[in-house]
Design a protein around this motif. Sequence first.
Motif, PDB file in Angstrom:
ATOM      1  N   PHE A  36       1.059  -0.615  -0.304  1.00  0.00           N
ATOM      2  CA  PHE A  36      -0.084   0.150  -0.421  1.00  0.00           C
ATOM      3  C   PHE A  36       0.520   1.201  -0.167  1.00  0.00           C
ATOM      4  O   PHE A  36       2.701   1.323   0.195  1.00  0.00           O
ATOM      5  N   TYR A  37       0.121   2.435  -0.258  1.00  0.00           N
ATOM      6  CA  TYR A  37       1.395   3.716   0.162  1.00  0.00           C
ATOM      7  C   TYR A  37       0.318   4.562   0.566  1.00  0.00           C
ATOM      8  O   TYR A  37      -0.929   4.741   0.517  1.00  0.00           O
ATOM      9  N   LEU A  38       0.933   5.791   1.611  1.00  0.00           N
ATOM     10  CA  LEU A  38      -0.109   5.683   2.469  1.00  0.00           C
ATOM     11  C   LEU A  38       0.159   7.218   1.569  1.00  0.00           C
ATOM     12  O   LEU A  38       1.528   7.684   1.973  1.00  0.00           O
ATOM     13  N   THR A  39      -0.684   8.466   1.296  1.00  0.00           N
ATOM     14  CA  THR A  39      -0.421  10.001   0.805  1.00  0.00           C
ATOM     15  C   THR A  39      -1.087  10.444   2.235  1.00  0.00           C
ATOM     16  O   THR A  39      -1.989  10.752   2.862  1.00  0.00           O
TER      17      THR A  39
ATOM     18  N   ALA B 155      -5.533  11.679   5.474  1.00  0.00           N
ATOM     19  CA  ALA B 155      -4.685  10.096   5.642  1.00  0.00           C
ATOM     20  C   ALA B 155      -5.518   9.500   4.487  1.00  0.00           C
ATOM     21  O   ALA B 155      -6.334   9.011   5.059  1.00  0.00           O
ATOM     22  N   ARG B 156      -4.790   8.700   3.599  1.00  0.00           N
ATOM     23  CA  ARG B 156      -5.364   8.079   2.276  1.00  0.00           C
ATOM     24  C   ARG B 156      -4.309   6.714   2.056  1.00  0.00           C
ATOM     25  O   ARG B 156      -3.371   6.914   1.595  1.00  0.00           O
ATOM     26  N   VAL B 157      -4.987   5.831   2.534  1.00  0.00           N
ATOM     27  CA  VAL B 157      -4.382   4.594   1.922  1.00  0.00           C
ATOM     28  C   VAL B 157      -4.815   4.269   0.978  1.00  0.00           C
ATOM     29  O   VAL B 157      -6.157   4.120   0.437  1.00  0.00           O
TER      30      VAL B 157
ATOM     31  N   GLU C  44      -6.453   1.922  -6.233  1.00  0.00           N
ATOM     32  CA  GLU C  44      -8.194   2.201  -5.010  1.00  0.00           C
ATOM     33  C   GLU C  44      -8.076   2.631  -3.722  1.00  0.00           C
ATOM     34  O   GLU C  44      -6.742   1.779  -3.156  1.00  0.00           O
ATOM     35  N   GLU C  45      -8.294   2.719  -3.275  1.00  0.00           N
ATOM     36  CA  GLU C  45      -8.182   3.830  -2.092  1.00  0.00           C
ATOM     37  C   GLU C  45      -9.231   2.395  -0.686  1.00  0.00           C
ATOM     38  O   GLU C  45     -10.254   1.917  -1.243  1.00  0.00           O
ATOM     39  N   TYR C  46      -8.633   2.481   0.217  1.00  0.00           N
ATOM     40  CA  TYR C  46      -8.449   1.423   1.316  1.00  0.00           C
ATOM     41  C   TYR C  46      -9.356   1.976   2.604  1.00  0.00           C
ATOM     42  O   TYR C  46      -8.558   2.592   3.431  1.00  0.00           O
TER      43      TYR C  46
END
Length: 222
Positions: free
Chosen positions: A41-44, A55-57, A64-66
């Motif tokens: 995953f990547y975290l923005t 915070a969005r994963v 797709e967003e988790y």
Amino acid sequence: MLDIPGIFQNKALIPEQALEFGFVEENETYIRTSKILNGQFYLTIRLRNSGLPDARVFDAESGEEYVLIHLAEAAGAFVGMVAEACERELQEVAAHCFETRVFQSRQAQEIIAYAQTRYGDSPEFLWKKFPNNAVFRRADTGKWYGAILTASHAKLGLAGDGTAEILDLRAAPEDVARLTAGGKYLPGYHMNKKHWITVCLDGRISLEEICARMEKSYILAK
């Protein structure tokens, strides 16, 4: 579920430190993307000068967003693992890009600086149950001449939701009656309403006027 309010409680962003930590500024927003869980995953994270961070994963493979980490009803070991990885990253951001600042408003910071410069006093936090409340007291008499607090609009009799940072000051009874009658000042919050007034630290009263009132309060605390 991510506890972003808890992680960033009483935190104030230091933009220069955010830039040093790898954030990039875009339209007064500071953005950083990092990989978590071995790149699955990547975290923005988006930071702003006011308000909570965002915070969005995202799933690295699908893009797709988790969203499960934001849902209180979401359960399961894997969701918890993703949430924990995000929290570790956010804790690092809080530690490196923010400073602890109990009182957030500009006027609250100015009043604290004034008390330190004028009287050599810093706010004293006396109550464990109320960590957002503090007092100023004279060194010679030990008497309070001010209390800086956070209170809900409802308790202050103000319209709308939310909270306000306020300053309680001593005043002569005749001044209390006159000042509170106009609505500019409020009756002393959690104080004797015959001898105290309350100022909302939201800019409605100038810093110069507040400092003049604090000077009178200091004298009354002899």
